[in-house]
Design an enzyme around this catalytic site. Structure first.
Site, PDB file in Angstrom:
ATOM      1  N   ASP A  47      -1.653   8.624  -2.466  1.00 25.93           N
ATOM      2  CA  ASP A  47      -1.018   7.497  -3.152  1.00 25.93           C
ATOM      3  C   ASP A  47       0.507   7.608  -3.044  1.00 25.93           C
ATOM      4  O   ASP A  47       1.048   8.712  -3.010  1.00 25.93           O
ATOM      5  CB  ASP A  47      -1.438   7.516  -4.627  1.00 25.93           C
ATOM      6  CG  ASP A  47      -1.192   6.176  -5.304  1.00 25.93           C
ATOM      7  OD1 ASP A  47      -0.874   5.184  -4.593  1.00 25.93           O
ATOM      8  OD2 ASP A  47      -1.307   6.110  -6.536  1.00 25.93           O
ATOM      9  N   HIS A  83       3.192   3.282   4.985  1.00 27.46           N
ATOM     10  CA  HIS A  83       1.858   3.618   5.506  1.00 27.46           C
ATOM     11  C   HIS A  83       1.977   4.373   6.835  1.00 27.46           C
ATOM     12  O   HIS A  83       1.217   5.304   7.102  1.00 27.46           O
ATOM     13  CB  HIS A  83       1.029   2.350   5.683  1.00 27.46           C
ATOM     14  CG  HIS A  83       0.716   1.653   4.382  1.00 27.46           C
ATOM     15  ND1 HIS A  83       0.299   2.332   3.269  1.00 27.46           N
ATOM     16  CD2 HIS A  83       0.779   0.337   4.023  1.00 27.46           C
ATOM     17  CE1 HIS A  83       0.099   1.476   2.267  1.00 27.46           C
ATOM     18  NE2 HIS A  83       0.393   0.258   2.703  1.00 27.46           N
ATOM     19  N   LEU A 112     -12.924  22.377  11.226  1.00 25.54           N
ATOM     20  CA  LEU A 112     -12.638  21.547  10.045  1.00 25.54           C
ATOM     21  C   LEU A 112     -13.512  20.305  10.106  1.00 25.54           C
ATOM     22  O   LEU A 112     -13.648  19.685  11.170  1.00 25.54           O
ATOM     23  CB  LEU A 112     -11.157  21.118  10.055  1.00 25.54           C
ATOM     24  CG  LEU A 112     -10.726  20.179   8.920  1.00 25.54           C
ATOM     25  CD1 LEU A 112     -10.705  20.925   7.583  1.00 25.54           C
ATOM     26  CD2 LEU A 112      -9.344  19.582   9.195  1.00 25.54           C
TER      27      LEU A 112
HETATM   28  C1  FPP Z   1      -1.938   4.220  -1.356  1.00 18.40           C
HETATM   29  O1  FPP Z   1      -0.560   4.023  -1.463  1.00 18.40           O
HETATM   30  C2  FPP Z   1      -2.280   4.329   0.016  1.00 18.40           C
HETATM   31  C3  FPP Z   1      -3.128   3.520   0.676  1.00 18.40           C
HETATM   32  C4  FPP Z   1      -3.874   2.410   0.034  1.00 18.40           C
HETATM   33  C5  FPP Z   1      -3.345   3.671   2.097  1.00 18.40           C
HETATM   34  C6  FPP Z   1      -3.538   5.070   2.568  1.00 18.40           C
HETATM   35  C7  FPP Z   1      -3.183   5.056   3.968  1.00 18.40           C
HETATM   36  C8  FPP Z   1      -2.466   6.005   4.591  1.00 18.40           C
HETATM   37  C9  FPP Z   1      -2.053   7.266   3.994  1.00 18.40           C
HETATM   38  C10 FPP Z   1      -2.049   5.707   5.976  1.00 18.40           C
HETATM   39  C11 FPP Z   1      -2.631   6.515   7.026  1.00 18.40           C
HETATM   40  C12 FPP Z   1      -4.023   6.918   6.871  1.00 18.40           C
HETATM   41  C13 FPP Z   1      -4.795   7.294   7.902  1.00 18.40           C
HETATM   42  C14 FPP Z   1      -6.140   7.815   7.666  1.00 18.40           C
HETATM   43  C15 FPP Z   1      -4.325   7.212   9.275  1.00 18.40           C
HETATM   44  P1  FPP Z   1      -0.017   2.654  -2.021  1.00 18.40           P
HETATM   45  O2  FPP Z   1       0.228   1.752  -0.866  1.00 18.40           O
HETATM   46  O3  FPP Z   1      -0.937   2.107  -3.051  1.00 18.40           O
HETATM   47  O4  FPP Z   1       1.326   3.126  -2.626  1.00 18.40           O
HETATM   48  P2  FPP Z   1       1.994   2.597  -3.964  1.00 18.40           P
HETATM   49  O5  FPP Z   1       1.110   2.999  -5.112  1.00 18.40           O
HETATM   50  O6  FPP Z   1       3.295   3.329  -3.987  1.00 18.40           O
HETATM   51  O7  FPP Z   1       2.152   1.114  -3.830  1.00 18.40           O
END
Ligand code: FPP
Length: 250
Positions: A20, A37, A131
């Site tokens: 997150d 992202h 892994l």
């Molecule tokens: C939450 O942060 C994150 C996500 C919903 C997306 C997770 C995706 C990644 C880490 C990108 C890459 C992943 C892979 C597997 C290649 P948020 O966008 O909700 O952040 P915020 O709470 O600060 O808005």
């Protein structure tokens, strides 16, 4: 329910991560959320590289929850494209480094090109034993539990183990052990419908670090925190956790 899986050979800890904070990381820098992202994908690559040497045998990453479909269409499209590109570029590295990759969650709503990339990555990495990397996409633990329950014949009396195996089939992945340590970045302290069955006795580690900044030192801190905990699984301090044989005699 005819599918059977070979048990994974990777031993070691099962660590789950709720990644997150991508959006806040980007906003704090005056960047579009997509940039967060993209940086988040780099953090995934770093974690996968360092995990095996730290005693992690199974790593489950929450990339896209079934509730994330509620985000603006543009962000959803961007994320799904990012997952596809990440799978395409990382598969070769996983093969070389002995990482077996599976995607857990629903497949029927993902774009065909992403589903194809998932299938290709899973086939190419199936022999990996260092892994077991599981990426959760369109995943909801509650929906997975419901779908597994719906697969049971009316008179079935499943054990915890057999139900866990059923869950892995619903998740389209070989069985994984229960989660030992769940890490959530970004400062929030909730489970957000991630691995609810598998986390029954997981140790929880919450960190304010935003996911794109999560590095090896953060992982080492989380693992040190985990190794400092006493895991009792409901038993008394210092006693063996396996009460199954006793429970059967009562
Ligand atoms: C939450 O942060 C994150 C996500 C919903 C997306 C997770 C995706 C990644 C880490 C990108 C890459 C992943 C892979 C597997 C290649 P948020 O966008 O909700 O952040 P915020 O709470 O600060 O808005």
């Amino acid at each position: 329910m005819q599918r059977t899986w070979q048990e994974p050979e990777a031993a070691g800890l099962h660590v789950g991560v709720i990644m997150d904070g991508n959006g806040r990381w980007a906003t704090a820098r005056g960047l579009p959320r997509a940039a967060g992202h993209r940086e988040g994908a780099d953090a995934v690559r770093r974690l996968v590289e360092s995990a095996p040497a730290t005693g992690i045998g199974t790593l489950t990453l929450f990339a896209f929850s079934s509730d994330n479909w509620r985000r603006p269409g543009r962000e959803v499209q961007w994320l799904l494209r990012l997952f596809r590109e990440h799978l395409r570029t990382e598969t070769a590295r996983c093969v070389v480094t002995g990482v077996r990759l599976n995607v857990i969650g629903r497949r029927d709503r993902m774009p065909r090109s992403l589903a194809a990339a998932v299938g290709a990555a899973e086939s190419a990495t199936a022999a990996g034993r260092r892994l077991h990397l599981r990426i959760a996409i369109d995943y909801s633990a509650r929906d997975a539990i419901l779908r597994a329950a719906q697969c049971l014949p009316p008179d079935a009396v499943p054990s915890r183990d057999s139900f866990a195996r059923l869950l892995s089939i619903v998740d389209h992945a070989p069985p994984a052990p229960p989660v030992d340590l769940l890490i959530r970045t970004g400062g929030e302290q909730r489970l957000s419908d991630f691995l609810l069955w598998e986390c029954a006795y997981a140790e929880l580690h919450f960190t304010p670090r935003m996911w794109p900044d999560f590095d090896h030192a953060d992982l080492a801190r989380a693992l040190a925190d985990f190794h400092g905990r006493e895991r009792r699984f409901g038993a008394l301090p210092g006693t063996a956790p396996d009460l199954q044989p006793i429970a059967g005699r009562i």
